[in-house]
Design a protein around this motif. Structure first.
Motif, PDB file in Angstrom:
ATOM      1  N   ALA A   1       9.505  -1.331 -10.746  1.00 46.98           N
ATOM      2  CA  ALA A   1       9.796  -1.230  -9.298  1.00 46.98           C
ATOM      3  C   ALA A   1       8.212  -0.975  -8.733  1.00 46.98           C
ATOM      4  O   ALA A   1       7.694   0.090  -9.028  1.00 46.98           O
ATOM      5  CB  ALA A   1      10.529  -0.057  -8.881  1.00 46.98           C
ATOM      6  N   TYR A   2       7.975  -1.620  -7.687  1.00 45.24           N
ATOM      7  CA  TYR A   2       6.679  -1.372  -6.853  1.00 45.24           C
ATOM      8  C   TYR A   2       7.244  -0.548  -5.626  1.00 45.24           C
ATOM      9  O   TYR A   2       7.862  -1.115  -4.710  1.00 45.24           O
ATOM     10  CB  TYR A   2       6.128  -2.615  -6.444  1.00 45.24           C
ATOM     11  N   ILE A   3       6.661   0.595  -5.477  1.00 48.91           N
ATOM     12  CA  ILE A   3       6.797   1.687  -4.455  1.00 48.91           C
ATOM     13  C   ILE A   3       5.298   1.620  -3.926  1.00 48.91           C
ATOM     14  O   ILE A   3       4.621   2.603  -4.382  1.00 48.91           O
ATOM     15  CB  ILE A   3       7.268   2.969  -4.772  1.00 48.91           C
ATOM     16  N   PRO A   4       5.215   1.156  -2.477  1.00 57.52           N
ATOM     17  CA  PRO A   4       4.055   1.413  -2.062  1.00 57.52           C
ATOM     18  C   PRO A   4       3.905   2.947  -1.677  1.00 57.52           C
ATOM     19  O   PRO A   4       4.444   3.818  -1.528  1.00 57.52           O
ATOM     20  CB  PRO A   4       4.222   0.596  -0.670  1.00 57.52           C
ATOM     21  N   ARG A   5       2.180   3.319  -1.749  1.00 64.86           N
ATOM     22  CA  ARG A   5       1.874   4.534  -1.412  1.00 64.86           C
ATOM     23  C   ARG A   5       2.183   4.901   0.212  1.00 64.86           C
ATOM     24  O   ARG A   5       1.492   4.039   0.890  1.00 64.86           O
ATOM     25  CB  ARG A   5       0.514   4.857  -1.768  1.00 64.86           C
ATOM     26  N   ARG A   6       2.467   6.033   0.456  1.00 69.07           N
ATOM     27  CA  ARG A   6       2.592   6.486   1.787  1.00 69.07           C
ATOM     28  C   ARG A   6       1.206   6.727   2.324  1.00 69.07           C
ATOM     29  O   ARG A   6       0.479   7.430   1.801  1.00 69.07           O
ATOM     30  CB  ARG A   6       3.373   7.581   1.902  1.00 69.07           C
ATOM     31  N   GLU A   7       1.028   6.415   3.632  1.00 70.56           N
ATOM     32  CA  GLU A   7      -0.587   6.422   4.056  1.00 70.56           C
ATOM     33  C   GLU A   7      -0.176   7.511   5.133  1.00 70.56           C
ATOM     34  O   GLU A   7       0.529   7.985   5.718  1.00 70.56           O
ATOM     35  CB  GLU A   7      -0.938   5.360   4.818  1.00 70.56           C
TER      36      GLU A   7
END
Length: 82
Positions: free
Chosen positions: A76-82
């Motif tokens: 699963a690709y979970i984007p990093r929170r910015e």
């Protein structure tokens, strides 16, 4: 078991761009949202291979000894929170 191969094709022309060796029994492939990085889960080697799709070079290999017989399955690709 022989190592697997990730073969990459151009999205627009379907031309084969090349391939790169990955771990044993690759089951799942996903890419980063920008299409630059591939993540390949390899069941038998219990690894996740991280590959640069522009250069077709391996960037790193994630290993996890506690996977045991189950090996690496899904991703699963979970984007990093910015």
């Amino acid at each position: 078991m022989a190592p697997g191969r990730l073969t990459v094709f151009a999205a627009d022309t379907h031309k084969r761009l090349g391939d790169v060796e990955v771990g044993l029994v690759p089951l799942t492939v996903t890419s980063s949202p920008d299409g630059r990085i591939a993540y390949v889960a390899c069941y038998a080697s219990s690894t996740v291979e991280i590959v640069d799709l522009e250069t077709l070079r391996p960037l790193t290999r994630l290993r996890h000894r506690t996977f045991g017989d189950a090996g690496a399955h899904g991703l699963a690709y979970i984007p990093r929170r910015e």
